[in-house]
Enzyme design. Structure first.
Site, PDB file in Angstrom:
ATOM      1  N   ARG A 121       0.810  -1.236   0.000  1.00 59.70           N
ATOM      2  CA  ARG A 121       0.000   0.000   0.000  1.00 59.70           C
ATOM      3  C   ARG A 121       0.838   1.279   0.000  1.00 59.70           C
ATOM      4  O   ARG A 121       0.372   2.345   0.385  1.00 59.70           O
ATOM      5  CB  ARG A 121      -0.987   0.039   1.173  1.00 59.70           C
ATOM      6  CG  ARG A 121      -1.950  -1.124   1.158  1.00 59.70           C
ATOM      7  CD  ARG A 121      -3.130  -0.906   2.067  1.00 59.70           C
ATOM      8  NE  ARG A 121      -3.995  -2.061   2.035  1.00 59.70           N
ATOM      9  CZ  ARG A 121      -3.880  -3.088   2.846  1.00 59.70           C
ATOM     10  NH1 ARG A 121      -2.941  -3.089   3.771  1.00 59.70           N
ATOM     11  NH2 ARG A 121      -4.702  -4.113   2.749  1.00 59.70           N
ATOM     12  N   LYS A 143       4.065  11.439 -11.063  1.00 61.46           N
ATOM     13  CA  LYS A 143       3.240  10.564 -11.912  1.00 61.46           C
ATOM     14  C   LYS A 143       4.003   9.261 -12.117  1.00 61.46           C
ATOM     15  O   LYS A 143       5.165   9.286 -12.560  1.00 61.46           O
ATOM     16  CB  LYS A 143       2.978  11.210 -13.269  1.00 61.46           C
ATOM     17  CG  LYS A 143       1.877  12.242 -13.247  1.00 61.46           C
ATOM     18  CD  LYS A 143       1.528  12.664 -14.665  1.00 61.46           C
ATOM     19  CE  LYS A 143       0.458  13.724 -14.667  1.00 61.46           C
ATOM     20  NZ  LYS A 143       0.186  14.230 -16.033  1.00 61.46           N
ATOM     21  N   GLU A 185      11.372  18.396 -24.513  1.00 57.93           N
ATOM     22  CA  GLU A 185      10.606  18.723 -23.295  1.00 57.93           C
ATOM     23  C   GLU A 185      11.108  20.037 -22.689  1.00 57.93           C
ATOM     24  O   GLU A 185      10.337  20.791 -22.097  1.00 57.93           O
ATOM     25  CB  GLU A 185      10.707  17.590 -22.266  1.00 57.93           C
ATOM     26  CG  GLU A 185      10.180  16.227 -22.729  1.00 57.93           C
ATOM     27  CD  GLU A 185       8.646  16.114 -22.744  1.00 57.93           C
ATOM     28  OE1 GLU A 185       7.952  17.087 -22.394  1.00 57.93           O
ATOM     29  OE2 GLU A 185       8.156  15.033 -23.143  1.00 57.93           O
ATOM     30  N   LYS A 227       8.413  23.184 -13.644  1.00 56.79           N
ATOM     31  CA  LYS A 227       7.532  22.041 -13.359  1.00 56.79           C
ATOM     32  C   LYS A 227       7.143  22.006 -11.883  1.00 56.79           C
ATOM     33  O   LYS A 227       5.985  21.761 -11.538  1.00 56.79           O
ATOM     34  CB  LYS A 227       8.184  20.717 -13.779  1.00 56.79           C
ATOM     35  CG  LYS A 227       7.252  19.530 -13.500  1.00 56.79           C
ATOM     36  CD  LYS A 227       7.473  18.314 -14.328  1.00 56.79           C
ATOM     37  CE  LYS A 227       6.371  17.289 -14.036  1.00 56.79           C
ATOM     38  NZ  LYS A 227       6.516  16.051 -14.771  1.00 56.79           N
ATOM     39  N   GLU A 237      -3.439  17.322 -11.280  1.00 56.30           N
ATOM     40  CA  GLU A 237      -3.880  17.732 -12.625  1.00 56.30           C
ATOM     41  C   GLU A 237      -5.381  17.969 -12.717  1.00 56.30           C
ATOM     42  O   GLU A 237      -6.069  17.442 -13.583  1.00 56.30           O
ATOM     43  CB  GLU A 237      -3.436  16.702 -13.673  1.00 56.30           C
ATOM     44  CG  GLU A 237      -3.402  17.300 -15.069  1.00 56.30           C
ATOM     45  CD  GLU A 237      -2.720  16.432 -16.107  1.00 56.30           C
ATOM     46  OE1 GLU A 237      -1.595  15.979 -15.848  1.00 56.30           O
ATOM     47  OE2 GLU A 237      -3.327  16.226 -17.155  1.00 56.30           O
ATOM     48  N   ARG A 241      -1.894  21.884 -14.278  1.00 61.35           N
ATOM     49  CA  ARG A 241      -0.852  20.912 -14.622  1.00 61.35           C
ATOM     50  C   ARG A 241      -1.002  20.415 -16.063  1.00 61.35           C
ATOM     51  O   ARG A 241      -0.028  20.002 -16.686  1.00 61.35           O
ATOM     52  CB  ARG A 241      -0.867  19.736 -13.629  1.00 61.35           C
ATOM     53  CG  ARG A 241       0.263  18.769 -13.879  1.00 61.35           C
ATOM     54  CD  ARG A 241       0.529  17.829 -12.736  1.00 61.35           C
ATOM     55  NE  ARG A 241       1.616  16.923 -13.078  1.00 61.35           N
ATOM     56  CZ  ARG A 241       2.217  16.111 -12.233  1.00 61.35           C
ATOM     57  NH1 ARG A 241       1.831  16.074 -10.976  1.00 61.35           N
ATOM     58  NH2 ARG A 241       3.192  15.320 -12.635  1.00 61.35           N
ATOM     59  N   ASN A 245       1.181  19.346 -20.797  1.00 62.83           N
ATOM     60  CA  ASN A 245       0.931  18.458 -21.933  1.00 62.83           C
ATOM     61  C   ASN A 245       0.951  19.192 -23.264  1.00 62.83           C
ATOM     62  O   ASN A 245       0.451  18.677 -24.265  1.00 62.83           O
ATOM     63  CB  ASN A 245      -0.421  17.756 -21.753  1.00 62.83           C
ATOM     64  CG  ASN A 245      -0.400  16.828 -20.559  1.00 62.83           C
ATOM     65  OD1 ASN A 245       0.587  16.149 -20.310  1.00 62.83           O
ATOM     66  ND2 ASN A 245      -1.477  16.828 -19.791  1.00 62.83           N
ATOM     67  N   HIS A 248       1.296  17.369 -26.542  1.00 58.38           N
ATOM     68  CA  HIS A 248       1.129  15.941 -26.265  1.00 58.38           C
ATOM     69  C   HIS A 248      -0.094  15.319 -26.948  1.00 58.38           C
ATOM     70  O   HIS A 248      -0.069  14.142 -27.282  1.00 58.38           O
ATOM     71  CB  HIS A 248       1.056  15.695 -24.753  1.00 58.38           C
ATOM     72  CG  HIS A 248       2.411  15.736 -24.085  1.00 58.38           C
ATOM     73  ND1 HIS A 248       3.246  16.822 -24.161  1.00 58.38           N
ATOM     74  CD2 HIS A 248       3.086  14.812 -23.348  1.00 58.38           C
ATOM     75  CE1 HIS A 248       4.367  16.578 -23.490  1.00 58.38           C
ATOM     76  NE2 HIS A 248       4.294  15.362 -22.993  1.00 58.38           N
ATOM     77  N   HIS A 252       0.943  12.395 -28.989  1.00 59.84           N
ATOM     78  CA  HIS A 252       0.504  11.022 -28.715  1.00 59.84           C
ATOM     79  C   HIS A 252      -0.123  10.406 -29.965  1.00 59.84           C
ATOM     80  O   HIS A 252       0.027   9.210 -30.229  1.00 59.84           O
ATOM     81  CB  HIS A 252      -0.487  10.989 -27.554  1.00 59.84           C
ATOM     82  CG  HIS A 252       0.176  11.175 -26.209  1.00 59.84           C
ATOM     83  ND1 HIS A 252      -0.486  11.630 -25.094  1.00 59.84           N
ATOM     84  CD2 HIS A 252       1.447  10.964 -25.817  1.00 59.84           C
ATOM     85  CE1 HIS A 252       0.364  11.699 -24.071  1.00 59.84           C
ATOM     86  NE2 HIS A 252       1.535  11.291 -24.490  1.00 59.84           N
ATOM     87  N   HIS A 265       9.294   9.481 -27.747  1.00 60.10           N
ATOM     88  CA  HIS A 265       8.247  10.337 -27.194  1.00 60.10           C
ATOM     89  C   HIS A 265       8.584  11.824 -27.419  1.00 60.10           C
ATOM     90  O   HIS A 265       7.758  12.588 -27.923  1.00 60.10           O
ATOM     91  CB  HIS A 265       8.108  10.022 -25.697  1.00 60.10           C
ATOM     92  CG  HIS A 265       7.158  10.916 -24.973  1.00 60.10           C
ATOM     93  ND1 HIS A 265       5.797  10.865 -25.148  1.00 60.10           N
ATOM     94  CD2 HIS A 265       7.386  11.910 -24.075  1.00 60.10           C
ATOM     95  CE1 HIS A 265       5.227  11.762 -24.386  1.00 60.10           C
ATOM     96  NE2 HIS A 265       6.162  12.425 -23.716  1.00 60.10           N
TER      97      HIS A 265
END
Ligand code: NAD
Ligand code: GLY
Length: 362
Positions: A121, A143, A185, A227, A237, A241, A245, A248, A252, A265
Site C-alpha cells: 500500500r 506521476k 521537453e 515544473k 492535474e 498541470r 501536456n 502531447h 501522442h 516520445h
C-alpha cells in the site's frame, strides 16, 4: 546561470528536494539521510547496470542494498515487468519500511515509482534519473505508471519521491537521439511558461547540442523550477498541470499512428508542439512570426517539425483517445504567445478537421 542549490518541490508534508549537479553519483552516502538505515532495492535496466549501478549502490551506506536489473525499453513498461519488482521484494523479504531507488530514464522511474506506490500500500522511493527527459520531466511530479496493451500509462498512481538526484555526468553516455528527446521537453517549458528561457534556448542551442555541462545544468534546473511550481499548485492535474501536456495530444497521436517505438516520445512532442503552434495561429491566437520561432528552434535542435503522413481521419481518431478528452471534446494546450499557454476545448470542431486535412496534404 544560478546553479548548485537544491530545488524544492513544495507539497507540504510530501515536499522534496531535487539535487542537480555534476559528480553527485560519486558522493558516497549522499542518500543516507533519506534512507535512514532501511532496506533498499535499486531498480535499473540492462543498459545501465555496468555504467551506474556501482556508484548508485555507494550512495547508501549502512543499509542492506539489493538490486534488480530489468530489460531496457518502453516495451518493458508492463504489468509483467512490474511483477518482477514485486517478486524481488518478496524474495528479499522487504517490508513496509523499505525504500526503492529508480536508477534510469523515464521507463525505470515510472515503473519503479508505481511499484513503490502499490507495494504494501505504498513505500518510499527515490528517483535517480539518467536521461535528460527524466531529469527535466518524468522524475519530478509524482506521476507513476505502466502501460496496458490498450494504451500508454493507463495503470498508474500519483506517488511523490523522497528526493530526486540528477547527476549531469550521466548525460555524457546518453545517445544523441535521447538527448534530443529531452531537449524537446525543455523547449516545451519555454513555450508554455517562460519567454525569456525560450529566448535563452534560441541563443544557446549549439552549446546544448554539444552537451556543454553548465548549459545543460541550467536547462535541467530551469525546467524543474517551472515544473515544480506547476505541480505545487496542481498536484493531481485538476487544472493548470495540464499545461505540461503542450504538444502531447498531437504528439501522442503521432506516436500511435506511426507505431509506438518508431518515434521517441520527445520527437513526437516536438512535431506535436509545431502542430499546436500552427493550430493556435489558425485560431488567431498566435502570430506567424512566433510560430516560425517555435518551429525554427525545434528544427535547430535537430528535432522533427512535421508529423508523419497519416490519413487525417486516423489522426483525429488517435487524438480522440487522449486522456484529456472530456465528454468527447478534445482539449488542447494552445499558445497565446511564446511563454503563455492555455488549455481549451473552446474552438470550432471543423477548424481542427480542416487543419488536419491541410497538414497532411503534401
Ligand atoms: P527510457 O527510460 O526508455 O530511456 C531511453 C533510453 O536511454 C533507454 O534505452 C535507456 O536504457 C537509455 N539510457 C538511460 N539513461 C542513459 C544514460 N545515462 N546513458 C546511456 N543510455 C541511457 O526513456 P525516457 O525518454 O527517459 O523516458 C520515457 C518514458 O518516460 C516514457 O515511458 C514516458 O511515458 C515516461 N514519461 C513519464 C512522465 C511522468 O511525468 N511520469 C513524463 C514524461 C515521460
Ligand atoms: N509530464 C506531464 C506531467 O508530469 O504532468
Amino acid at each position: 546561470m544560478q546553479q548548485n542549490m537544491a530545488l524544492n518541490v513544495d507539497l507540504g508534508a510530501r515536499s522534496y528536494p531535487i539535487m542537480i549537479g555534476s559528480g553527485l553519483l560519486r558522493q558516497g552516502g549522499l542518500l543516507d539521510p533519506y534512507v535512514e538505515g532501511r532496506d533498499v532495492l535499486i531498480v535499473t535496466n540492462d543498459q545501465l547496470v555496468s555504467l551506474y549501478l556501482q556508484p548508485a549502490e555507494a550512495l547508501v551506506t549502512g543499509s542492506r542494498v539489493e538490486s534488480l536489473v530489468l530489460p531496457e525499453g518502453e516495451s518493458a513498461k508492463t504489468l509483467d515487468t512490474l511483477k518482477l519488482i514485486f517478486d524481488a521484494l518478496v524474495a528479499h523479504r522487504f517490508g513496509r519500511d523499505c525504500v526503492l531507488i529508480a536508477l534510469g530514464g523515464g521507463v525505470i522511474g515510472d515503473i519503479t515509482g508505481f511499484a513503490a506506490a502499490t507495494w504494501q500500500r505504498g513505500v518510499d522511493f527515490i528517483q535517480v534519473p539518467t536521461t535528460l527527459l527524466a531529469q527535466v520531466d518524468s522524475a519530478v511530479g509524482g506521476k507513476t505508471a505502466v502501460n496496458h496493451p490498450g494504451g500508454k500509462n493507463l495503470i498508474g498512481a500519483f506517488h511523490q519521491p523522497l528526493c530526486v538526484v540528477s547527476d549531469m555526468d550521466t548525460l555524457n553516455s546518453l545517445p544523441e537521439r535521447e538527448l534530443g528527446a529531452g531537449l524537446a521537453e525543455v523547449i516545451k517549458y519555454g513555450l508554455l511558461g517562460d519567454a525569456e528561457f525560450f529566448a535563452w534556448l534560441e541563443s544557446e542551442h549549439q552549446g546544448l547540442l554539444q552537451r556543454d555541462k553548465e548549459r545543460l545544468q541550467h536547462v535541467v534546473r530551469r525546467s524543474c523550477e517551472i515544473k515544480a511550481e506547476i505541480v505545487a499548485a496542481d498536484e493531481r492535474e485538476r487544472g493548470r498541470r495540464a499545461l505540461l501536456n503542450l504538444g502531447h495530444t498531437f504528439g501522442h497521436a503521432i506516436e500511435r499512428c506511426a507505431g509506438y517505438g518508431e518515434w521517441l516520445h520527445g520527437e513526437a512532442i516536438a512535431a506535436g508542439m509545431c502542430m499546436a503552434a500552427a493550430f493556435s495561429q489558425r485560431l488567431g491566437w498566435l502570430d506567424a512570426e512566433q510560430v516560425e520561432r517555435a518551429r525554427s528552434l525545434i528544427a535547430r535542435m535537430q528535432l522533427p517539425v512535421e508529423p508523419p503522413a497519416v490519413p487525417p481521419a486516423d489522426f483525429l481518431a488517435a487524438m480522440s483517445l487522449d486522456k484529456k478528452v472530456i465528454a468527447g471534446q478534445i482539449r488542447l494546450v494552445l499558445l497565446r504567445a511564446i511563454g503563455e499557454a492555455e488549455v481549451t476545448a473552446d474552438y470550432p470542431e471543423h477548424e481542427l478537421v480542416d487543419f488536419l486535412s491541410e497538414q497532411f496534404v503534401r
